[in-house]
Design a protein around this motif. Structure first.
Motif, PDB file in Angstrom:
ATOM      1  N   HIS A  16     -37.571   8.077   9.301  1.00 35.95           N
ATOM      2  CA  HIS A  16     -37.384   8.847  10.534  1.00 35.95           C
ATOM      3  C   HIS A  16     -36.788   7.980  11.643  1.00 35.95           C
ATOM      4  O   HIS A  16     -35.905   8.430  12.372  1.00 35.95           O
ATOM      5  N   VAL A  17     -37.266   6.761  11.771  1.00 38.93           N
ATOM      6  CA  VAL A  17     -36.740   5.863  12.807  1.00 38.93           C
ATOM      7  C   VAL A  17     -35.251   5.599  12.566  1.00 38.93           C
ATOM      8  O   VAL A  17     -34.448   5.658  13.493  1.00 38.93           O
ATOM      9  N   ILE A  18     -34.900   5.317  11.326  1.00 44.05           N
ATOM     10  CA  ILE A  18     -33.500   5.036  11.004  1.00 44.05           C
ATOM     11  C   ILE A  18     -32.645   6.278  11.254  1.00 44.05           C
ATOM     12  O   ILE A  18     -31.592   6.206  11.901  1.00 44.05           O
ATOM     13  N   ASP A  50     -32.546  -7.819   8.108  1.00 46.83           N
ATOM     14  CA  ASP A  50     -33.772  -8.018   7.330  1.00 46.83           C
ATOM     15  C   ASP A  50     -34.636  -6.751   7.318  1.00 46.83           C
ATOM     16  O   ASP A  50     -35.270  -6.445   6.308  1.00 46.83           O
ATOM     17  N   LEU A  51     -34.646  -5.992   8.405  1.00 45.45           N
ATOM     18  CA  LEU A  51     -35.397  -4.726   8.418  1.00 45.45           C
ATOM     19  C   LEU A  51     -34.751  -3.713   7.477  1.00 45.45           C
ATOM     20  O   LEU A  51     -35.439  -3.043   6.703  1.00 45.45           O
ATOM     21  N   LEU A  52     -33.439  -3.615   7.534  1.00 40.90           N
ATOM     22  CA  LEU A  52     -32.744  -2.661   6.661  1.00 40.90           C
ATOM     23  C   LEU A  52     -32.835  -3.079   5.197  1.00 40.90           C
ATOM     24  O   LEU A  52     -32.965  -2.221   4.315  1.00 40.90           O
ATOM     25  N   TYR A 104     -44.489  -1.475  10.852  1.00 37.15           N
ATOM     26  CA  TYR A 104     -44.813  -2.051  12.159  1.00 37.15           C
ATOM     27  C   TYR A 104     -43.644  -2.844  12.734  1.00 37.15           C
ATOM     28  O   TYR A 104     -43.451  -2.863  13.950  1.00 37.15           O
ATOM     29  N   ASP A 105     -42.856  -3.477  11.888  1.00 39.51           N
ATOM     30  CA  ASP A 105     -41.661  -4.173  12.376  1.00 39.51           C
ATOM     31  C   ASP A 105     -40.673  -3.182  12.991  1.00 39.51           C
ATOM     32  O   ASP A 105     -40.092  -3.444  14.050  1.00 39.51           O
ATOM     33  N   PHE A 106     -40.470  -2.040  12.341  1.00 40.59           N
ATOM     34  CA  PHE A 106     -39.602  -1.009  12.909  1.00 40.59           C
ATOM     35  C   PHE A 106     -40.209  -0.455  14.190  1.00 40.59           C
ATOM     36  O   PHE A 106     -39.491  -0.186  15.156  1.00 40.59           O
ATOM     37  N   SER A 110     -38.410  -0.709  17.886  1.00 40.24           N
ATOM     38  CA  SER A 110     -38.039   0.475  18.668  1.00 40.24           C
ATOM     39  C   SER A 110     -38.457   0.331  20.142  1.00 40.24           C
ATOM     40  O   SER A 110     -37.954   1.087  20.976  1.00 40.24           O
ATOM     41  N   PHE A 111     -39.315  -0.626  20.470  1.00 39.07           N
ATOM     42  CA  PHE A 111     -39.730  -0.828  21.853  1.00 39.07           C
ATOM     43  C   PHE A 111     -38.999  -1.977  22.536  1.00 39.07           C
ATOM     44  O   PHE A 111     -39.285  -2.299  23.677  1.00 39.07           O
ATOM     45  N   ARG A 112     -38.061  -2.574  21.833  1.00 38.31           N
ATOM     46  CA  ARG A 112     -37.253  -3.617  22.453  1.00 38.31           C
ATOM     47  C   ARG A 112     -36.316  -3.012  23.473  1.00 38.31           C
ATOM     48  O   ARG A 112     -35.809  -1.906  23.297  1.00 38.31           O
TER      49      ARG A 112
END
Length: 118
Positions: A16-18, A50-52, A104-106, A110-112
């Motif tokens: 969903h985030v992506i 690295d997240l992807l 949690y990394d995503f 998302s709050f950066r």
């Protein structure tokens, strides 16, 4: 079973985030599959590689639980147990832990603050 549920739900959040970050689709088009969304997000530089990469790997592990696979598919849990010679619970625990860390990394990403314009 709780490991499978953790993997599926954590990856649902990541997906969903992506998908929320990639450009919106016309109203008559469906949301792209995770692999396509990852590719679009990577091309647009929306998330760190690295997240992807983590999302791509874990989605491969998640997919056999969500979509029917042939018995010889190397990504099914049975095949992974056989190839690794590891108990399925151990594999499930590692997948679930990796999925939670990625989720949690995503979430943190998302709050950066967005980069400042030049």
């Amino acid at each position: 079973m709780r490991h499978i549920a953790t993997l599926v739900l954590a990856l649902a959040y990541v997906e969903h985030v992506i998908n929320d970050a990639v450009p919106p689709l016309p109203p008559d088009r469906k949301t792209p599959p995770m692999a396509v969304a990852i590719k679009q997000a990577r091309a647009a530089g929306l998330f760190p590689d690295d997240l992807l990469d983590g999302a791509a790997v874990l989605s491969v592990f998640r997919n056999p639980f969500m979509h029917r696979r042939d018995q010889d598919d190397p990504d099914t849990l049975a095949r992974r147990v056989n190839s690794r010679r590891t108990h399925p619970t151990t594999i499930g625990e590692h997948d679930a832990m990796d999925a939670l860390i990625l989720m949690y990394d995503f979430f943190r990403w998302s709050f950066r603050a967005p980069p400042s314009p030049p």
